[in-house]
Design a protein around this motif. Sequence first.
Motif, PDB file in Angstrom:
ATOM      1  N   ALA A  85       0.955  -1.194  -0.031  1.00  0.00           N
ATOM      2  CA  ALA A  85      -0.478  -0.084   0.113  1.00  0.00           C
ATOM      3  C   ALA A  85       0.618   1.400  -0.048  1.00  0.00           C
ATOM      4  O   ALA A  85       0.302   1.896  -1.103  1.00  0.00           O
ATOM      5  N   LEU A  86       1.909   1.537   0.057  1.00  0.00           N
ATOM      6  CA  LEU A  86       3.154   2.212   0.022  1.00  0.00           C
ATOM      7  C   LEU A  86       4.333   2.183  -0.135  1.00  0.00           C
ATOM      8  O   LEU A  86       4.746   1.104  -0.547  1.00  0.00           O
ATOM      9  N   ASP A  87       4.472   3.219  -1.096  1.00  0.00           N
ATOM     10  CA  ASP A  87       5.786   3.629  -2.052  1.00  0.00           C
ATOM     11  C   ASP A  87       6.972   3.554  -0.730  1.00  0.00           C
ATOM     12  O   ASP A  87       7.205   3.373   0.086  1.00  0.00           O
ATOM     13  N   ARG A  91       4.367   6.321   1.228  1.00  0.00           N
ATOM     14  CA  ARG A  91       3.474   7.136   1.224  1.00  0.00           C
ATOM     15  C   ARG A  91       2.042   6.446   0.294  1.00  0.00           C
ATOM     16  O   ARG A  91       3.683   4.655  -0.421  1.00  0.00           O
ATOM     17  N   LEU A  92       1.138   6.572   0.241  1.00  0.00           N
ATOM     18  CA  LEU A  92      -0.244   5.381  -0.020  1.00  0.00           C
ATOM     19  C   LEU A  92      -0.308   4.980  -1.301  1.00  0.00           C
ATOM     20  O   LEU A  92      -0.072   6.318  -2.118  1.00  0.00           O
ATOM     21  N   THR A  93       0.172   4.284  -2.192  1.00  0.00           N
ATOM     22  CA  THR A  93      -0.263   3.679  -3.521  1.00  0.00           C
ATOM     23  C   THR A  93      -1.582   4.209  -4.380  1.00  0.00           C
ATOM     24  O   THR A  93      -1.460   4.334  -5.092  1.00  0.00           O
ATOM     25  N   ARG A  94      -2.887   4.555  -3.228  1.00  0.00           N
ATOM     26  CA  ARG A  94      -3.977   4.624  -3.958  1.00  0.00           C
ATOM     27  C   ARG A  94      -4.724   4.933  -3.020  1.00  0.00           C
ATOM     28  O   ARG A  94      -4.200   5.336  -2.182  1.00  0.00           O
ATOM     29  N   PRO A  95      -6.196   5.366  -3.561  1.00  0.00           N
ATOM     30  CA  PRO A  95      -6.445   5.768  -2.443  1.00  0.00           C
ATOM     31  C   PRO A  95      -6.771   5.440  -1.004  1.00  0.00           C
ATOM     32  O   PRO A  95      -6.886   3.888  -1.018  1.00  0.00           O
TER      33      PRO A  95
END
Length: 288
Positions: A85-87, A91-95
Amino acid sequence: MAMSSTSVLSPQQLESWHDDGFLVIEQALSPEACEQLRRQALMLVDSFEPAENATVFDTNDQSHAADDYFLSSGDKIRFFLEDGALDDSARLTRPKAQSINKIGHAMHDLDDVFASFSRQDPLGQICTDIGFSDPLLLQSMYIFKSPEIGGEVSWHTDHTFLWTEPQSVVGMWVAIDDATVDNGCMWAVPGGHLEPPRFRFRRDGRGGTTMEELSSEPWNTDSAVPIEAEQGTLVLLHGTLPHGSGPNTSDKSRHAYTVHVIDAGADYPDDNWLQRPTSLPLSGFQTA
Ligand code: FE2
């Protein structure tokens, strides 16, 4: 308060429960109640700020902060992210709603909508039918299993994680979306609950956890069956039943809600991962 003495489960249903270690009860909960729960889960997610938990969701998932966030969630409403879910910069990679694996573990005591959903008919009576004398709602989880990112849940038994002496935990799993083999429904090994426990997950006394192996005998997962379930279906899962689910590779979400119930008469070890402070004691199905 006394519960109704009218059984919900038929003798045939009780027989399959005893033989298989799980029981599928269709249309147990109304579509309206399921949709209300979904809306409430999404509202909770809206209020969640991943940035405030940057250390917890550090890409190093063995971090002490991550352990702590999980181990102290037994009396809180917390958010657990999917792998991936995180890069690299956390940071979130999607909603947000599609990045969350689950919310846990005390919504059934801290959130009004979750509290009433968890105590509605016929859940309490079903617990009585399957032999609970004093059921306590131990843990709740709202599981997202979002399209494409929703990960697999490997074979396990719930007794491993929510150990009591004697064994008493039962999972009450409710389909909020239709669950199919395509969007990652549960699978279980019928009759596997009659075998001895293989693992126990517990606190290690040093701020972390350990998975203790009790037997190296593998489960007979070749005989596993899929448990497809339409919205509102309740699936009862015996604490020693091996079960799991595949990833969601479809484009449909597979939301589900589970409450785990234990018997107040059973001993609850203080090295179980989930601990409740005296400020928030466990309660049963009666509404206050
Ligand atoms: Fe489970």
